[in-house]
Each structure stands twice: as C-alpha cells, then as structure tokens.
Design an enzyme around this catalytic site. Structure first.
Site, PDB file in Angstrom:
ATOM      1  N   VAL A   1       0.853  -1.179   0.000  1.00 45.93           N
ATOM      2  CA  VAL A   1       0.000   0.000   0.000  1.00 45.93           C
ATOM      3  C   VAL A   1       0.898   1.241   0.000  1.00 45.93           C
ATOM      4  O   VAL A   1       1.815   1.340   0.812  1.00 45.93           O
ATOM      5  CB  VAL A   1      -0.891  -0.012   1.273  1.00 45.93           C
ATOM      6  CG1 VAL A   1      -1.748   1.236   1.348  1.00 45.93           C
ATOM      7  CG2 VAL A   1      -1.754  -1.271   1.310  1.00 45.93           C
ATOM      8  N   CYS A   2       0.643   2.170  -0.893  1.00 46.63           N
ATOM      9  CA  CYS A   2       1.438   3.399  -0.979  1.00 46.63           C
ATOM     10  C   CYS A   2       1.290   4.225   0.307  1.00 46.63           C
ATOM     11  O   CYS A   2       0.176   4.549   0.727  1.00 46.63           O
ATOM     12  CB  CYS A   2       0.985   4.238  -2.168  1.00 46.63           C
ATOM     13  SG  CYS A   2       1.735   5.875  -2.195  1.00 46.63           S
ATOM     14  N   VAL A   3       2.414   4.590   0.901  1.00 45.25           N
ATOM     15  CA  VAL A   3       2.382   5.271   2.201  1.00 45.25           C
ATOM     16  C   VAL A   3       1.737   6.654   2.147  1.00 45.25           C
ATOM     17  O   VAL A   3       0.921   7.002   3.010  1.00 45.25           O
ATOM     18  CB  VAL A   3       3.793   5.319   2.842  1.00 45.25           C
ATOM     19  CG1 VAL A   3       4.783   6.099   1.982  1.00 45.25           C
ATOM     20  CG2 VAL A   3       3.737   5.925   4.232  1.00 45.25           C
TER      21      VAL A   3
ATOM     22  N   ALA B   1      -1.906   6.302   1.654  1.00 47.15           N
ATOM     23  CA  ALA B   1      -2.495   5.720   2.865  1.00 47.15           C
ATOM     24  C   ALA B   1      -2.654   6.773   3.957  1.00 47.15           C
ATOM     25  O   ALA B   1      -3.692   6.837   4.627  1.00 47.15           O
ATOM     26  CB  ALA B   1      -1.628   4.562   3.362  1.00 47.15           C
TER      27      ALA B   1
END
Lengths: 130, 101
Positions: A77-79, A82
């Site tokens: 998941v892209c930080v 997110a």
C-alpha cells in the site's frame, strides 16, 4: 511469466479492484508469478481490515487477503496515499501519533519505490483504474 | 513492439477508447473490458472505428459482457470473446500492456 499489478481505485465504488483481483487470480491459477500487487491512490482502501460489507456481498479486502495467503502474495500500500486516507499500521500510528490502526495483516505500507521496483523486476505491469 | 491495449470505459462516456484507437499500431490488440465492452457493440460509432482499424485484433471480456446483459450477437464482427484466463494469455502474448485508465 512475472506480472506486477497496480490497483488505483477503492473497493465497491469502481470495478477496478474486482477486475484486478480476477486477473491476478487467473494469472496465478495459470502458473504465472505475481511479483507484487501495488495499491495506489484510492486503491489503498482495499487494505482496511475494518471493512464490513453485507453478508451476501463479496468481501473485497478478505478476498485479496485469502489470495495472498494461498499464493504468498506481496501486497503493498502506498504510504503517502495511505496517510491521506487514514490507512494506518503500527509504524504509522506511532510516527503520526494516531490512536488506532486499521490495515489488514496481509498488506504492508511502503513507498512508491516498491512500484518502480515491481515494474522493473516484472515482465508485465498491468494497471487497473478508473 | 506489439502491445495489448486495455480500455475499461464506454466510448460514450469517456475518450479513452478514442485515445487508444489514435495510438494502436498494426499487429497490436485491444481488449475491451468493464464498461469498455460497449465499444464492441454493433451499429455504433465505435463499431465503425473497430471495423476501420486494419491489422488490429479486438477482444472483449466475456464476464463483463454478460454482467451488462449484452449477448454475443450484439458484437461487432471480428471481435473475439475471452475470459480472465484469456486476458492473462493476451497480456503474456503481447510485448507490453498499455492500460488506458
């Protein structure tokens, strides 16, 4: 063959996540390798373990998690995406002073470099979005 | 290099199908899925573009066609129906996948 999958949309609003799931499952069943599934933009919404759809509807998050369990998938998941959308793991909760986490244990939060690496390491990058 | 182009939006809603058609090269293929399946239906402006594209193969995702209540008789001639496994085969067969999202 080695595939990388990018998912740009959240569950239930767009078909992108469903299409990505069915493609990924079909590829795995044919014996292909999925190097990584990268959830970007609203796609990060696929990773919250708190999702509770009606019992007669598909549980998109659990469905991804079950596939990851069966095939040992790396689901990232892209930080930055997110953080904006309130997808939190232990590290992010600590770093940003949040009182809860919501990420499903089959997903992990990391950076955009993971998408670039997946694109380099894989023979095909297939993008699902709106 | 030959490519698999994927289009997931109706040509009557967004311009991604037209963008795809402006870039697709002979020897490549176009897979229409999600609302993109409407571009594969007969008697539409999109059908004329499909018919005019020489040397380009067109595929449509069967489950998405069925989900929209479209029978295969509605398809433009020459459009081939595939399932998700067929989608994977196409992605592997062509040199790269260009997703018109």
């Amino acid at each position: 063959m080695k595939f990388a999958i990018q998912v740009n949309e959240g569950p239930y609003q767009h078909q992108a996540s469903d299409s990505a799931y069915h493609f990924t499952k079909a590829a795995l069943e044919k014996g292909h390798e999925i190097f990584r599934v990268f959830f970007y933009h609203d796609g990060v919404g696929n990773s919250t373990r708190l999702t509770t759809p009606p019992q007669d509807d598909r549980n998109i998050v659990e469905r991804w998690a079950a596939l990851a369990e069966q095939y040992d998938l790396d689901m990232v998941v892209c930080v930055a995406a997110a953080q904006r959308r309130g997808i939190v793991d232990d590290g992010e909760a600590e770093r940003n002073g949040k009182d809860a986490t919501n990420i499903h244990p089959k997903f992990r939060i990391s950076g955009l470099g993971q998408l670039i690496e997946a694109a380099i390491q894989s023979e095909r990058l297939v993008v699902f979005g709106d | 290099m030959s490519e698999l182009h994927t289009v997931n939006k109706s040509p009557f809603e967004k311009s991604s199908f037209d963008s795809c058609m402006a870039h697709v090269l002979e020897g490549s293929a176009v897979l229409l899925y999600e609302d993109g399946v409407y571009a594969a239906t007969k008697g539409t402006a999109a059908a004329a573009k499909v018919a005019a594209a020489g040397g380009v193969k067109f595929y449509v995702l069967g489950p998405d066609l069925k989900a929209r209540g479209l029978s295969e008789e509605r398809l433009t001639d020459g459009v081939e129906v595939v399932d998700y496994a067929g989608f994977v085969d196409l992605a592997a067969e062509y040199g790269k996948v260009v997703s018109w999202v």
